[in-house]
Design a protein around this motif. Structure first.
Motif, short mmCIF file in Angstrom:
data_model
loop_
_atom_site.label_atom_id
_atom_site.label_comp_id
_atom_site.label_asym_id
_atom_site.label_seq_id
_atom_site.Cartn_x
_atom_site.Cartn_y
_atom_site.Cartn_z
N THR A 13 0.83 -1.20 0.00
CA THR A 13 0.00 0.00 0.00
C THR A 13 0.87 1.25 0.00
O THR A 13 0.61 2.21 -0.74
N SER A 17 1.15 4.10 -2.98
CA SER A 17 0.91 5.53 -2.80
C SER A 17 2.10 6.36 -3.27
O SER A 17 1.92 7.45 -3.81
N GLU A 21 -0.51 5.38 -7.34
CA GLU A 21 -1.59 4.45 -7.63
C GLU A 21 -2.94 4.96 -7.15
O GLU A 21 -3.97 4.72 -7.77
N ASP A 22 -2.95 5.71 -6.05
CA ASP A 22 -4.21 6.19 -5.48
C ASP A 22 -4.54 7.62 -5.92
O ASP A 22 -5.43 8.26 -5.37
N TYR A 24 -6.06 8.83 -8.61
CA TYR A 24 -7.41 9.05 -9.13
C TYR A 24 -8.42 9.09 -7.99
O TYR A 24 -9.32 9.92 -7.98
N ARG A 25 -8.26 8.21 -7.01
CA ARG A 25 -9.16 8.20 -5.85
C ARG A 25 -9.06 9.54 -5.11
O ARG A 25 -10.07 10.14 -4.75
N LYS A 26 -7.85 10.04 -4.94
CA LYS A 26 -7.66 11.33 -4.27
C LYS A 26 -8.28 12.46 -5.09
O LYS A 26 -8.86 13.39 -4.54
N TYR A 27 -8.15 12.38 -6.42
CA TYR A 27 -8.76 13.37 -7.30
C TYR A 27 -10.27 13.40 -7.10
O TYR A 27 -10.88 14.47 -6.98
N LEU A 28 -10.90 12.22 -7.09
CA LEU A 28 -12.36 12.16 -6.92
C LEU A 28 -12.78 12.72 -5.56
O LEU A 28 -13.78 13.45 -5.47
N GLU A 29 -12.03 12.39 -4.51
CA GLU A 29 -12.34 12.92 -3.18
C GLU A 29 -12.25 14.44 -3.19
O GLU A 29 -13.11 15.13 -2.65
N GLU A 43 -11.49 7.85 -15.27
CA GLU A 43 -10.13 7.47 -14.86
C GLU A 43 -9.16 7.58 -16.04
O GLU A 43 -8.03 8.05 -15.89
#
Length: 63
Positions: A13, A17, A21-22, A24-29, A43
């Motif tokens: 993990t 980071s 790798e994360d 896109y998830r951070k962008y959405l948040e 994505e």
């Protein structure tokens, strides 16, 4: 054995980071938290935009 598996998962993990790798998830948040109007990038669009920005404005990176 269980603690070894936990340690390896934690390391994976962490490395993910570091490699972004994360991202896109951070962008959405961030997109949802700032209340932007309109749809978020897909994505695929996100990664293409990110790579294009890095190519036009290179900063210190390993590769």
């Amino acid at each position: 054995m269980n603690s070894v598996v936990k340690g390896l998962r934690g390391f994976a993990t962490y490395m993910g980071s570091l490699m972004g790798e994360d991202a896109y998830r951070k962008y959405l948040e961030h997109f949802e938290a700032t209340g932007n109007s309109g749809p978020a990038m897909t994505e695929r669009e996100f990664w293409r935009d990110r790579m294009d920005r890095q190519d036009t404005n290179p900063q210190g990176r390993c590769c």
